[in-house]
Design an enzyme around this catalytic site. Structure first.
Site, PDB file in Angstrom:
ATOM      1  N   LYS A   9       0.830  -1.188   0.000  1.00 54.95           N
ATOM      2  CA  LYS A   9       0.000   0.000   0.000  1.00 54.95           C
ATOM      3  C   LYS A   9       0.872   1.249   0.000  1.00 54.95           C
ATOM      4  CE  LYS A   9      -3.499   2.405   2.743  1.00 54.95           C
ATOM      5  NZ  LYS A   9      -2.742   3.678   2.671  1.00 54.95           N
ATOM      6  N   LYS A  14       7.226   0.365   1.269  1.00 56.50           N
ATOM      7  CA  LYS A  14       7.691  -0.638   0.315  1.00 56.50           C
ATOM      8  C   LYS A  14       8.927  -0.172  -0.446  1.00 56.50           C
ATOM      9  CE  LYS A  14       4.664   0.825  -3.402  1.00 56.50           C
ATOM     10  NZ  LYS A  14       5.755   1.655  -3.962  1.00 56.50           N
ATOM     11  N   LYS A  40       4.859   8.203  -8.419  1.00 59.81           N
ATOM     12  CA  LYS A  40       5.625   9.214  -7.672  1.00 59.81           C
ATOM     13  C   LYS A  40       7.096   9.206  -8.076  1.00 59.81           C
ATOM     14  CE  LYS A  40       4.931   8.069  -3.389  1.00 59.81           C
ATOM     15  NZ  LYS A  40       4.362   6.723  -3.624  1.00 59.81           N
ATOM     16  N   ASP A 125      -2.001  -0.719  -3.777  1.00 57.40           N
ATOM     17  CA  ASP A 125      -3.398  -0.463  -3.440  1.00 57.40           C
ATOM     18  C   ASP A 125      -4.176   0.031  -4.655  1.00 57.40           C
ATOM     19  OD1 ASP A 125      -2.698   2.612  -1.514  1.00 57.40           O
ATOM     20  OD2 ASP A 125      -1.948   1.865  -3.419  1.00 57.40           O
TER      21      ASP A 125
END
Length: 264
Positions: A9, A14, A40, A125
């Site tokens: 998520k 991560k 991102k 997610d």
């Protein structure tokens, strides 16, 4: 060659986990490539110490002429790639990942660099064909999910496990288990253990909360490189070793044709 996808998520850590795994593997002498599949484009920033020009940014200006345009070398020689994403409000991030993967295929990146390990860092997610690209199309062989005891991160872990298991019959990726990135949630170990059991899997490793992670990230580095003598660096090294033990060689039988994204 190991092909490993790290899902999780957004905000669960991560990319921090993936970067430290990559750094630890490279430190041990392996040739490692990390491919960031998050719009991102910050997956490899702690490996390179800076933001990277993405594959999609480069493609917007025209054909990519060289791998040097989209691949940079980070800590301990980790080969760093950021897929990137569309400009806000102008496109589908999932389709962007597919386009970036196709460009890396066209440039024959794997044959040129011959990595021992490829780490795909993927947002977990978003249930979308593009974000499932590493597990849908034979790029990754083993899938792990970074989670905490927080409800939404466990929910995302369940979604990824379902996606992997649905594709099992195609002979693609397999679900390797959970990596617990502890957040100090009440009864956290039990919550993560219960989720792993419900998924028919296990917890590969538990990472403790450690302020060394934040201190290193503030300096733009991984813990493995920024605090190599720390207990947390040793934790990441141990996790990296466990990943190698858990994964298999996936050098053959890779299908590279891209399926539809499945997004509107």
């Amino acid at each position: 060659m190991r092909r490993i996808a790290i899902y999780g998520k957004g905000g669960i850590g991560k990319s921090t986990t993936a970067s430290n795994i990559s750094d630890a593997l490279a430190e041990s002498g392996l040739r490692v490539m990390q491919i960031g599949c998050d719009p991102k484009a910050d997956s490899t920033s702690n490996l390179t110490g800076t933001s990277r020009r993405t594959v999609l940014d480069t493609l917007r200006e025209g054909p990519v002429s060289s791998l040097d345009d989209v691949v940079s070398e980070g800590s301990h020689g980790v080969l760093c790639v950021e897929c990137g994403g569309p400009r806000p409000g102008t496109g589908c991030a999932g389709r962007g990942i597919i386009a970036a993967f196709q460009e890396l295929e066209r440039l024959d990146a794997v044959s040129v660099y011959k990595p021992d390990v490829i780490i795909y860092d993927v947002l977990g997610d978003v249930v979308c064909g593009g974000f499932a690209m590493p597990i849908r199309n034979g790029y990754a062989r083993d899938v792990f999910v970074v989670t905490s005891g927080e409800k939404m991160s466990l929910y995302a872990a369940g979604n990824i496990a379902i996606a992997v298991n649905d594709l099992k019959s195609d002979g693609y990726a397999r679900f390797g288990g959970l990596i617990q990135n502890s957040r100090g949630v009440a009864d956290e170990d039990s919550l993560v253990d219960r989720t792993a059991e419900d998924l028919g899997s296990s917890v590969l490793y538990r990472l403790p909360r450690d302020p060394e992670v934040q201190r290193c990230e503030e300096r733009g580095t991984t813990v493995v490189s920024g605090a190599p003598e720390s207990a947390m660096a040793d934790r990441y090294r141990e996790l990296a070793r466990k990943l190698l033990e858990k994964t298999s060689d996936a050098s053959g039988g890779i299908r590279m044709d891209a399926p539809p994204c499945g997004c509107d």
